[in-house]
Design a protein around this motif. Structure first.
Motif, PDB file in Angstrom:
ATOM      1  N   SER A 229       0.816  -1.207   0.000  1.00 27.45           N
ATOM      2  CA  SER A 229       0.000   0.000   0.000  1.00 27.45           C
ATOM      3  C   SER A 229       0.852   1.261   0.000  1.00 27.45           C
ATOM      4  O   SER A 229       1.894   1.332   0.652  1.00 27.45           O
ATOM      5  N   ALA A 230       0.347   2.269  -0.722  1.00 30.19           N
ATOM      6  CA  ALA A 230       0.980   3.581  -0.709  1.00 30.19           C
ATOM      7  C   ALA A 230       0.583   4.336   0.554  1.00 30.19           C
ATOM      8  O   ALA A 230      -0.344   3.952   1.274  1.00 30.19           O
ATOM      9  N   HIS A 231       1.283   5.444   0.789  1.00 24.99           N
ATOM     10  CA  HIS A 231       1.111   6.200   2.022  1.00 24.99           C
ATOM     11  C   HIS A 231      -0.345   6.537   2.314  1.00 24.99           C
ATOM     12  O   HIS A 231      -0.849   6.278   3.414  1.00 24.99           O
ATOM     13  N   ASN A 232      -1.031   7.101   1.330  1.00 21.32           N
ATOM     14  CA  ASN A 232      -2.410   7.538   1.556  1.00 21.32           C
ATOM     15  C   ASN A 232      -3.415   6.398   1.574  1.00 21.32           C
ATOM     16  O   ASN A 232      -4.567   6.609   1.970  1.00 21.32           O
ATOM     17  N   ALA A 233      -2.997   5.211   1.147  1.00 17.09           N
ATOM     18  CA  ALA A 233      -3.906   4.064   1.157  1.00 17.09           C
ATOM     19  C   ALA A 233      -3.825   3.269   2.457  1.00 17.09           C
ATOM     20  O   ALA A 233      -4.727   2.475   2.755  1.00 17.09           O
ATOM     21  N   VAL A 234      -2.778   3.478   3.221  1.00 18.92           N
ATOM     22  CA  VAL A 234      -2.567   2.684   4.428  1.00 18.92           C
ATOM     23  C   VAL A 234      -3.758   2.735   5.392  1.00 18.92           C
ATOM     24  O   VAL A 234      -4.213   1.693   5.882  1.00 18.92           O
ATOM     25  N   PRO A 235      -4.316   3.923   5.701  1.00 13.79           N
ATOM     26  CA  PRO A 235      -5.439   3.945   6.659  1.00 13.79           C
ATOM     27  C   PRO A 235      -6.636   3.119   6.194  1.00 13.79           C
ATOM     28  O   PRO A 235      -7.358   2.562   7.036  1.00 13.79           O
ATOM     29  N   ILE A 236      -6.840   3.051   4.890  1.00 14.76           N
ATOM     30  CA  ILE A 236      -8.014   2.355   4.366  1.00 14.76           C
ATOM     31  C   ILE A 236      -7.917   0.849   4.609  1.00 14.76           C
ATOM     32  O   ILE A 236      -8.909   0.196   4.931  1.00 14.76           O
ATOM     33  N   VAL A 237      -6.713   0.312   4.482  1.00 13.72           N
ATOM     34  CA  VAL A 237      -6.546  -1.135   4.672  1.00 13.72           C
ATOM     35  C   VAL A 237      -6.244  -1.494   6.122  1.00 13.72           C
ATOM     36  O   VAL A 237      -6.553  -2.595   6.579  1.00 13.72           O
ATOM     37  N   ALA A 238      -5.662  -0.558   6.868  1.00  9.79           N
ATOM     38  CA  ALA A 238      -5.263  -0.866   8.248  1.00  9.79           C
ATOM     39  C   ALA A 238      -6.408  -0.686   9.243  1.00  9.79           C
ATOM     40  O   ALA A 238      -6.489  -1.419  10.240  1.00  9.79           O
ATOM     41  N   THR A 239      -7.291   0.263   8.984  1.00 15.00           N
ATOM     42  CA  THR A 239      -8.374   0.536   9.940  1.00 15.00           C
ATOM     43  C   THR A 239      -9.242  -0.688  10.222  1.00 15.00           C
ATOM     44  O   THR A 239      -9.521  -0.982  11.392  1.00 15.00           O
ATOM     45  N   PRO A 240      -9.701  -1.442   9.195  1.00 16.09           N
ATOM     46  CA  PRO A 240     -10.505  -2.633   9.505  1.00 16.09           C
ATOM     47  C   PRO A 240      -9.753  -3.656  10.350  1.00 16.09           C
ATOM     48  O   PRO A 240     -10.341  -4.291  11.232  1.00 16.09           O
ATOM     49  N   VAL A 241      -8.467  -3.810  10.083  1.00 15.73           N
ATOM     50  CA  VAL A 241      -7.669  -4.765  10.854  1.00 15.73           C
ATOM     51  C   VAL A 241      -7.589  -4.326  12.315  1.00 15.73           C
ATOM     52  O   VAL A 241      -7.798  -5.123  13.239  1.00 15.73           O
ATOM     53  N   PHE A 242      -7.312  -3.063  12.524  1.00 17.91           N
ATOM     54  CA  PHE A 242      -7.170  -2.560  13.889  1.00 17.91           C
ATOM     55  C   PHE A 242      -8.490  -2.593  14.649  1.00 17.91           C
ATOM     56  O   PHE A 242      -8.550  -3.021  15.809  1.00 17.91           O
ATOM     57  N   LEU A 243      -9.562  -2.138  14.020  1.00 18.73           N
ATOM     58  CA  LEU A 243     -10.851  -2.090  14.729  1.00 18.73           C
ATOM     59  C   LEU A 243     -11.359  -3.483  15.078  1.00 18.73           C
ATOM     60  O   LEU A 243     -11.902  -3.698  16.164  1.00 18.73           O
ATOM     61  N   THR A 244     -11.198  -4.428  14.167  1.00 22.29           N
ATOM     62  CA  THR A 244     -11.648  -5.787  14.495  1.00 22.29           C
ATOM     63  C   THR A 244     -10.777  -6.393  15.592  1.00 22.29           C
ATOM     64  O   THR A 244     -11.256  -7.228  16.373  1.00 22.29           O
ATOM     65  N   ARG A 245      -9.522  -5.989  15.676  1.00 24.77           N
ATOM     66  CA  ARG A 245      -8.655  -6.449  16.768  1.00 24.77           C
ATOM     67  C   ARG A 245      -9.081  -5.802  18.087  1.00 24.77           C
ATOM     68  O   ARG A 245      -9.169  -6.473  19.131  1.00 24.77           O
ATOM     69  N   ILE A 246      -9.350  -4.499  18.058  1.00 23.11           N
ATOM     70  CA  ILE A 246      -9.772  -3.800  19.275  1.00 23.11           C
ATOM     71  C   ILE A 246     -11.058  -4.407  19.833  1.00 23.11           C
ATOM     72  O   ILE A 246     -11.216  -4.576  21.045  1.00 23.11           O
ATOM     73  N   PHE A 247     -11.982  -4.750  18.918  1.00 25.00           N
ATOM     74  CA  PHE A 247     -13.293  -5.269  19.334  1.00 25.00           C
ATOM     75  C   PHE A 247     -13.432  -6.757  19.001  1.00 25.00           C
ATOM     76  O   PHE A 247     -14.515  -7.214  18.654  1.00 25.00           O
ATOM     77  N   GLU A 248     -12.365  -7.519  19.127  1.00 31.93           N
ATOM     78  CA  GLU A 248     -12.360  -8.895  18.646  1.00 31.93           C
ATOM     79  C   GLU A 248     -13.383  -9.791  19.334  1.00 31.93           C
ATOM     80  O   GLU A 248     -13.841 -10.773  18.751  1.00 31.93           O
ATOM     81  N   ARG A 249     -13.782  -9.475  20.544  1.00 31.53           N
ATOM     82  CA  ARG A 249     -14.741 -10.318  21.260  1.00 31.53           C
ATOM     83  C   ARG A 249     -16.182  -9.852  21.084  1.00 31.53           C
ATOM     84  O   ARG A 249     -17.106 -10.471  21.599  1.00 31.53           O
ATOM     85  N   PHE A 250     -16.368  -8.764  20.355  1.00 26.16           N
ATOM     86  CA  PHE A 250     -17.712  -8.207  20.249  1.00 26.16           C
ATOM     87  C   PHE A 250     -18.665  -9.121  19.490  1.00 26.16           C
ATOM     88  O   PHE A 250     -19.771  -9.400  19.953  1.00 26.16           O
ATOM     89  N   ARG A 251     -18.262  -9.595  18.335  1.00 25.76           N
ATOM     90  CA  ARG A 251     -19.169 -10.351  17.476  1.00 25.76           C
ATOM     91  C   ARG A 251     -19.693 -11.616  18.146  1.00 25.76           C
ATOM     92  O   ARG A 251     -20.862 -11.975  17.988  1.00 25.76           O
ATOM     93  N   GLY A 252     -18.867 -12.279  18.921  1.00 25.96           N
ATOM     94  CA  GLY A 252     -19.261 -13.572  19.473  1.00 25.96           C
ATOM     95  C   GLY A 252     -19.759 -13.527  20.899  1.00 25.96           C
ATOM     96  O   GLY A 252     -19.865 -14.571  21.552  1.00 25.96           O
ATOM     97  N   ARG A 253     -20.097 -12.348  21.390  1.00 26.78           N
ATOM     98  CA  ARG A 253     -20.433 -12.283  22.821  1.00 26.78           C
ATOM     99  C   ARG A 253     -21.713 -13.033  23.170  1.00 26.78           C
ATOM    100  O   ARG A 253     -21.874 -13.471  24.300  1.00 26.78           O
ATOM    101  N   TYR A 254     -22.631 -13.228  22.228  1.00 30.67           N
ATOM    102  CA  TYR A 254     -23.856 -13.986  22.494  1.00 30.67           C
ATOM    103  C   TYR A 254     -23.843 -15.360  21.815  1.00 30.67           C
ATOM    104  O   TYR A 254     -24.882 -16.004  21.721  1.00 30.67           O
ATOM    105  N   ALA A 255     -22.675 -15.780  21.354  1.00 28.84           N
ATOM    106  CA  ALA A 255     -22.588 -17.018  20.573  1.00 28.84           C
ATOM    107  C   ALA A 255     -23.043 -18.238  21.370  1.00 28.84           C
ATOM    108  O   ALA A 255     -23.554 -19.209  20.798  1.00 28.84           O
ATOM    109  N   GLY A 256     -22.872 -18.214  22.685  1.00 33.48           N
ATOM    110  CA  GLY A 256     -23.238 -19.374  23.493  1.00 33.48           C
ATOM    111  C   GLY A 256     -24.674 -19.371  23.983  1.00 33.48           C
ATOM    112  O   GLY A 256     -25.088 -20.284  24.711  1.00 33.48           O
ATOM    113  N   ILE A 257     -25.459 -18.364  23.565  1.00 29.72           N
ATOM    114  CA  ILE A 257     -26.839 -18.246  24.035  1.00 29.72           C
ATOM    115  C   ILE A 257     -27.796 -18.602  22.903  1.00 29.72           C
ATOM    116  O   ILE A 257     -27.675 -18.096  21.789  1.00 29.72           O
TER     117      ILE A 257
END
Length: 385
Positions: A229-257
């Motif tokens: 990725s070029a300089h100005n493209a980095v945020p576009i590809v990195a943001t989804p990776v970072f946010l899903t890492r920050i909130f990695e347990r969010f999607r499955g919090r009701y998985a056992g119910i």
């Protein structure tokens, strides 16, 4: 009971979506800058339905004056929310009048106007939106360095910092941040682009040098090396990776119910309605913070119970739903379907409330008038008109 309104509700629910996000323009006088400043608050589509007990995370996006940066990042966030990878949030876009002056610093000294503006003035102004305690700041290039600076000054204020391909004062930032505790380093996210000359050469070169000289720091934080990725493209590809890492347990919090098999049959016999609600509430957290189930999660849980004949559990889930989203008409229609026949007076109240909300909260959309007509027919049929 399968009434005419039930079939219409199913049709409309499957065809409708939560309203599109709305954007507020928030302007106020800033003592730090000595002038009027404006930010933009992007609210989730369900914002008008929620109660005060739904406190939303806050994401501060710097460089709000650059549409080429902000619009793709907003799209990243919206898509991750749509796919339930991350929670809905208040996304606060912060434009800069003079980017270099506002984000630039020499030495890690407190008192930068932009830092005061965000952590004190803007935070006070956001109180009316009932924000939660989860706060994330994100910047790109020059503003990425400022984001790291602000994080260093207030690690207890922010939940995470996303610094996309920083360069300004990066060495002094790395040295200072390297002295913080591991718990703080876990919440630092730094991205960089490719080393090729046409990509992100200067920023990546400095990043690689510091990674070599401070290996412990870079192994302790979260990094994303967007090699293609070029300089100005980095945020576009990195943001989804970072946010899903920050909130990695969010999607499955009701998985056992209310787990189901491929035929939508419950795998285990549910406990009492009260016990099932307790499970939902216990799972309703993001990290250390309470975050209630969203509209889609309420509908998903309730539908699994109802489909399998556990109406009392479905009923309590929808009742829980209206404590968090008291102005969402569909929950009241679902409660009407579950209570009519056994709790006639309650059913009448739920149907009337749905009708009232359709008239007062909902704007015009295809199917609204047809649904109101069906509600009136239903009320006449039961002698409620």
């Amino acid at each position: 009971m399968k009434t005419k309104i039930f079939f219409l509700l199913v049709f409309i629910f499957s065809a409708s979506i939560i309203p599109a996000q709305e954007t507020d323009t928030l302007s106020f006088y800033s003592e730090a800058f000595g002038e009027q400043r404006t930010v933009y608050i992007h609210k989730p589509g369900f914002y008008k339905y929620k109660s005060g007990s739904v406190k939303l995370p806050v994401i501060f996006l710097l460089d709000g004056q650059h549409e080429w940066f902000i619009n793709p990042i907003l799209s990243d966030i919206k898509y991750l929310q749509y796919t339930h990878e991350i929670p809905n949030a208040l996304v606060v876009v912060v434009p800069h009048k003079n980017r270099n002056d506002e984000c630039g610093f020499s030495g890690l000294q407190p008192g930068m106007p932009l830092d005061i503006f965000i952590t004190e003035e803007l935070t006070r102004a956001l109180t009316k939106y009932n924000p939660g305690e989860i706060r994330i700041i994100a910047g790109h290039s020059f503003s990425a360095s400022f984001a790291l600076y602000s994080w260093f000054m207030h690690p207890g204020f922010y939940t995470a910092v996303m610094a996309h391909t920083p360069l300004h004062e990066l060495e002094s930032l790395v040295e200072a941040l390297g002295k913080t505790g591991q718990a703080d380093k876990d919440r630092i996210y730094i991205s960089t682009g490719g080393i090729a000359g046409e990509k992100d050469y200067h920023h990546r070169k400095k990043y690689d040098q510091l990674k070599s000289s401070h290996p412990d720091f870079f192994s302790d934080i979260v990094t994303f090396e967007a090699d293609y990725s070029a300089h100005n493209a980095v945020p576009i590809v990195a943001t989804p990776v970072f946010l899903t890492r920050i909130f990695e347990r969010f999607r499955g919090r009701y998985a056992g119910i209310a787990k189901t098999d491929d035929e939508y049959k419950l795998i285990d016999i549910p406990e009492t309605a009260e016990a099932e609600i307790d499970k939902v509430l216990e799972a309703s957290v993001i990290g250390d913070y309470f975050y209630p189930p969203g509209i889609a999660e309420i509908n998903g849980l309730a539908s699994r119970y109802a489909y399998n004949g556990y109406n009392s559990q479905a009923l309590e889930i929808y009742r829980l739903g209206i404590t968090y989203y008291p102005d969402y008409y569909e929950f009241y229609l679902s409660l009407y379907e579950l209570t009519y026949g056994q709790y006639s007076e309650q059913a009448r109240e739920y149907l009337s409330r749905a009708e009232f909300l359709l008239k007062t909260v909902e704007t015009g959309w295809d199917g609204k008038n047809a649904l109101l007509d069906e509600i009136r027919i239903e009320k006449v049929k039961h002698g409620w008109e």
